[in-house]
Write an enzyme that holds these catalytic residues in place. Structure first.
Site, PDB file in Angstrom:
ATOM      1  N   LYS A   1       4.066  -9.226 -18.272  1.00  0.00           N
ATOM      2  CA  LYS A   1       4.143  -9.611 -16.860  1.00  0.00           C
ATOM      3  C   LYS A   1       3.132 -10.707 -16.559  1.00  0.00           C
ATOM      4  CE  LYS A   1       5.435  -9.356 -12.561  1.00  0.00           C
ATOM      5  NZ  LYS A   1       6.654 -10.119 -12.270  1.00  0.00           N
TER       6      LYS A   1
ATOM      7  N   GLU B   1      15.586 -14.822 -20.321  1.00  0.00           N
ATOM      8  CA  GLU B   1      14.475 -13.878 -20.392  1.00  0.00           C
ATOM      9  C   GLU B   1      14.938 -12.422 -20.495  1.00  0.00           C
ATOM     10  OE1 GLU B   1      12.243 -14.131 -16.742  1.00  0.00           O
ATOM     11  OE2 GLU B   1      10.469 -13.180 -17.607  1.00  0.00           O
TER      12      GLU B   1
ATOM     13  N   CYS C   1       0.838  -1.184   0.000  1.00  0.00           N
ATOM     14  CA  CYS C   1       0.000   0.000   0.000  1.00  0.00           C
ATOM     15  C   CYS C   1       0.882   1.246   0.000  1.00  0.00           C
ATOM     16  CB  CYS C   1      -0.862   0.030   1.252  1.00  0.00           C
ATOM     17  SG  CYS C   1      -1.882  -1.419   1.416  1.00  0.00           S
TER      18      CYS C   1
ATOM     19  N   LYS D   1      15.797 -17.033 -16.049  1.00  0.00           N
ATOM     20  CA  LYS D   1      15.996 -15.607 -15.795  1.00  0.00           C
ATOM     21  C   LYS D   1      17.034 -15.045 -16.750  1.00  0.00           C
ATOM     22  CE  LYS D   1      13.421 -14.993 -13.717  1.00  0.00           C
ATOM     23  NZ  LYS D   1      12.228 -15.189 -12.909  1.00  0.00           N
TER      24      LYS D   1
ATOM     25  N   ARG E   1       3.182   1.598  -8.342  1.00  0.00           N
ATOM     26  CA  ARG E   1       3.376   0.427  -7.488  1.00  0.00           C
ATOM     27  C   ARG E   1       2.242  -0.591  -7.652  1.00  0.00           C
ATOM     28  NH1 ARG E   1       5.727   2.646  -2.152  1.00  0.00           N
ATOM     29  NH2 ARG E   1       4.300   1.254  -1.109  1.00  0.00           N
TER      30      ARG E   1
ATOM     31  N   TRP F   1      -3.038  -2.081  -1.824  1.00  0.00           N
ATOM     32  CA  TRP F   1      -2.689  -3.361  -2.445  1.00  0.00           C
ATOM     33  C   TRP F   1      -3.163  -4.370  -1.410  1.00  0.00           C
ATOM     34  CZ3 TRP F   1      -0.620  -5.811  -6.626  1.00  0.00           C
ATOM     35  CH2 TRP F   1      -0.039  -7.066  -6.422  1.00  0.00           C
TER      36      TRP F   1
ATOM     37  N   ASN G   1       0.187   1.207   5.884  1.00  0.00           N
ATOM     38  CA  ASN G   1       0.891   0.288   4.990  1.00  0.00           C
ATOM     39  C   ASN G   1       1.590  -0.716   5.883  1.00  0.00           C
ATOM     40  OD1 ASN G   1       2.437  -0.963   3.005  1.00  0.00           O
ATOM     41  ND2 ASN G   1       4.046   0.609   3.107  1.00  0.00           N
ATOM     42  N   GLY G   2       1.335  -2.004   5.675  1.00  0.00           N
ATOM     43  CA  GLY G   2       1.966  -3.030   6.501  1.00  0.00           C
ATOM     44  C   GLY G   2       0.972  -4.130   6.811  1.00  0.00           C
TER      45      GLY G   2
ATOM     46  N   HIS H   1      24.151 -37.358 -20.911  1.00  0.00           N
ATOM     47  CA  HIS H   1      23.214 -38.075 -21.776  1.00  0.00           C
ATOM     48  C   HIS H   1      22.834 -37.261 -23.019  1.00  0.00           C
ATOM     49  CE1 HIS H   1      22.844 -41.236 -18.828  1.00  0.00           C
ATOM     50  NE2 HIS H   1      22.680 -40.315 -17.896  1.00  0.00           N
TER      51      HIS H   1
ATOM     52  N   GLU I   1      15.479 -22.158 -12.913  1.00  0.00           N
ATOM     53  CA  GLU I   1      15.064 -20.764 -12.716  1.00  0.00           C
ATOM     54  C   GLU I   1      16.197 -19.815 -13.135  1.00  0.00           C
ATOM     55  OE1 GLU I   1      12.779 -18.740 -12.206  1.00  0.00           O
ATOM     56  OE2 GLU I   1      13.482 -17.050 -11.023  1.00  0.00           O
TER      57      GLU I   1
HETATM   58  O1  M6R Z   1       1.794 -14.816 -12.594  1.00  0.00           O
HETATM   59  P1  M6R Z   1       2.323 -16.207 -12.749  1.00  0.00           P
HETATM   60  O2  M6R Z   1       3.199 -16.631 -11.620  1.00  0.00           O
HETATM   61  O3  M6R Z   1       1.252 -17.216 -13.018  1.00  0.00           O
HETATM   62  O4  M6R Z   1       3.221 -16.124 -14.057  1.00  0.00           O
HETATM   63  C1  M6R Z   1       3.800 -17.272 -14.607  1.00  0.00           C
HETATM   64  C2  M6R Z   1       4.864 -16.916 -15.615  1.00  0.00           C
HETATM   65  O5  M6R Z   1       4.296 -16.218 -16.700  1.00  0.00           O
HETATM   66  C3  M6R Z   1       5.990 -16.077 -15.016  1.00  0.00           C
HETATM   67  O6  M6R Z   1       6.544 -16.689 -13.899  1.00  0.00           O
HETATM   68  C4  M6R Z   1       7.104 -15.851 -16.052  1.00  0.00           C
HETATM   69  O7  M6R Z   1       7.732 -17.045 -16.350  1.00  0.00           O
HETATM   70  C5  M6R Z   1       8.101 -14.811 -15.517  1.00  0.00           C
HETATM   71  N1  M6R Z   1       8.207 -13.721 -16.429  1.00  0.00           N
HETATM   72  C6  M6R Z   1       9.463 -15.358 -15.315  1.00  0.00           C
HETATM   73  O8  M6R Z   1      10.343 -14.410 -14.804  1.00  0.00           O
END
Ligand code: M6R
Length: 609
Positions: A604, A489, A2, A486, A27, A76, A102-103, A505, A482
């Protein structure tokens, strides 16, 4: 998170409060509200839903809504759905004390049921206890300022959790502000002062900023600022801030992603806080599936980073609770001929946004099978929460960078809680694990403090390559996956995450001196095996950077460079290893001059199948 703002001065408060709320719109918020007061009058206006600041402004335009003191809030949601009723400010029963917050107040339920059991609550929020608590203290007109401050102080003494609050009181010519574990600043003006949770809210008005410190309580008036801590007056330095508003939004970091990586310790703290009271875990959901959860299994469905978190969750829950967990990519689950017995399988959907189309579809499919569904999400009121039978919230706060970072570690925090909650381990073992879990934010902070610079050096090196492998085993296999996601991406380097024992393999054919390998080599039952895999990799000429525990001297003999993390037990090592890999991806992308917060072709939240 928030956002809260406050104004006391010589001008009309309403336009200033609205402008400040706009400044913290970035935010993310789901509802908002304002209060303006003067001459003993207090008026509150609220609006809910996306674009609610616009609607609030439109509904107030032209109205005679005057007052030189104001507070505002962009919400939020954490407790209670996003709605006008739950939007701040919240007031006491007489409508004379208003609070924006906020908190998270952890013990609000017990306060409601105990000390405030005779009060009527109008919202489902944790915040509403604060104005009611303040109103419990009788305040007379004599030494009014002092009494109001004391009443706020006494109310705060009941609270467990975190807060930054601003309090407006009918007939009082100032505002009271206080903070504990949530940021709060005062913007100093000429015969006017501003209060805000976020500097960007006030920079347009003033760049003279006082940062309130832990435990500070301030009485802010047009011409004066009084700050107290632990019962005594304190002086806080006023600083001249040269940041632009954009700098301030990112907390001085160049990108939201880096800011959010630095918020990973806080994300774990806030997530744990919601579910831990002393040594008790209360996830607030009913685990019963026709009898008890024992003898049954959990199926997790998710996409992207949330999928890797789920795979890590499988290792964590199976290790701690000895309960079988299966994980499926939501997009695959939706079209596969799964054999699911709804009476025996609980389906958990892991999704930061709560809006990922594939994950929502998977939840609906699970329901058709008669499975109980649980959403693990960051966004209150999101579609996933409306489909699910039950919801567990991670409390990472708004995540703005497209790359998921702080939400990932918050998801892991939930899996540790789940694993412990469902376990039947002896009490002493349970307490040891819980203590280690509580130390995780500190461990995460140590990685950020100690390794960031070292990681930048490795990122410069990696940025020259076009192919990078990430390897790990066991609970750190999903962390390698992961790390690779990252890197690809945001830096556009082709990266592959692999189980360390699997390279031989097939992928060995690709290893050359131009394919660096990042190897997660923290202690655990696969340490020796992974070290063996690393020797095989080195023998094929590929450079290796290891992530290893701080006192591991052995590893240096076999690799080209080492990134150090604090010692933890194996099951908790994913937290620090993740932070290393998030930083590595960030700095590599930065070195390559990439558009970090908005990588090409990505959104996102992926709301289409
Ligand atoms: O909002 P979600 O966690 O469901 O999103 C899933 C993926 O689209 C998300 O984690 C995506 O892989 C990210 N951009 C990775 O950094």
């Amino acid at each position: 998170m928030c956002g809260i703002v406050g104004y006391v001065g010589k001008k009309e408060a309403l336009p200033i409060i609205l402008k400040s709320l706009r400044r913290i719109e970035y935010r993310g918020y789901d509802s908002c509200g304002i209060l303006v007061q003067d001459d003993g009058k207090m008026e509150v206006h609220k609006s809910a839903g996306s674009g609610s600041i616009d609607r609030l402004e439109a509904s107030l335009s032209g109205s005679k809504y005057e007052g030189k003191i104001g507070i505002g809030h962009s919400r939020w949601a954490t407790h209670g759905a996003p709605s006008e009723k739950n939007a701040h400010p919240h007031l006491d029963s007489k409508g004379e004390i208003a609070v924006v917050h906020n908190g998270i107040i952890e013990n609000y339920q017990s306060i409601k049921e105990g000390f405030l059991s005779n009060c009527v609550f109008k919202s489902e929020t944790d915040t509403e206890v604060i104005p009611h608590l303040i109103s419990k203290k009788k305040v007379s007109s004599e030494k009014f300022d002092w009494q109001i401050k004391e009443a706020v102080k006494e109310a705060l003494s009941y609270l467990k959790g975190s807060y930054a609050i601003i309090v407006a009181v009918k007939g009082f010519d100032g505002l009271v502000a206080a903070r504990k574990e949530s940021p709060l600043i005062i913007g100093v003006g000429d015969r006017e002062n501003f209060i805000a949770s976020d500097m960007s809210a006030v920079l347009e008005q003033t760049n003279r900023i006082i940062f309130l410190e832990e435990g500070d309580i301030a009485v802010v008036k047009k011409d004066s600022i009084y700050i107290e801590n632990s019962g005594s007056e304190v002086k806080r330095e006023e600083r001249l801030i040269e940041w632009t508003i954009e700098d301030a939004e990112k907390g001085g970091y160049e990108h939201f992603m880096l800011k959010e990586i630095y918020e990973e310790p806080r994300s774990i703290i806030d997530t744990l806080r919601g579910y831990l009271a002393e040594d008790e875990i209360n996830l607030g959901i009913d685990f019963k599936m026709e009898g008890d959860v024992k003898g049954k299994s959990i199926l997790m469905v998710a996409c992207g980073t949330s999928y890797y978190a789920a795979v890590c969750g499988k290792y964590i829950i199976e290790n701690l609770a000895k309960l079988p967990v299966h994980v499926e990519l939501a997009s695959e689950f939706n079209y596969a001929d799964f054999v699911l017995d709804g009476t025996k399988v609980m389906v958990m959907a892991i999704t930061q946004s709560g809006e990922t189309a594939d994950t929502l579809m998977a939840m609906k499919k699970a329901k058709r099978y008669g499975c109980k569904t649980v959403a693990i999400t960051n966004v209150l009121g999101s579609s996933a929460t409306r489909i699910a039978d039950e919801t567990i919230y991670i409390r990472a706060g708004p995540e703005i960078g497209v790359a998921a970072t702080k939400s990932f570690v918050a998801q892991l925090a939930i899996f540790y809680l789940l694993g412990l909650f469902l376990s039947e381990m002896p009490a002493s073992e349970f307490v040891d694990h819980l203590e280690e879990l509580k130390r995780m934010p500190q461990v995460a902070q140590m990685v950020l403090d100690d390794e960031n610079v070292n990681i930048q050096k490795h990122a410069r090196y990696l940025s020259r390559y076009e192919h990078v492998f990430f390897v790990g085993r066991g609970v750190n296999l999903p962390i390698a996956l992961e790390g690779a996601l990252k890197l690809k991406e945001i830096s556009y380097i082709h990266a592959e995450g692999y189980a360390a024992g699997e390279l031989k393999h097939g992928p060995f054919a690709l290893l050359t001196e131009d394919t660096p390998v990042i190897a997660i080599l923290t202690p655990g039952n696969t340490y020796e095996k992974t070290l063996g895999n690393v020797k095989e990799i080195k023998a094929r000429g590929a450079p290796v950077i290891a992530i290893a525990e701080e006192s591991d001297e052995e590893v240096e003999k076999y690799v080209d460079a080492v990134i150090r993390v604090p010692r933890t037990s194996a099951i908790f090592s994913p937290i620090s290893n993740t932070i290393v890999l998030h930083l590595l991806a960030y700095w590599t992308a930065k070195e390559r001059g990439c558009e970090i917060d908005k990588p090409r072709n990505l959104a996102k939240s992926v709301t289409v199948e």
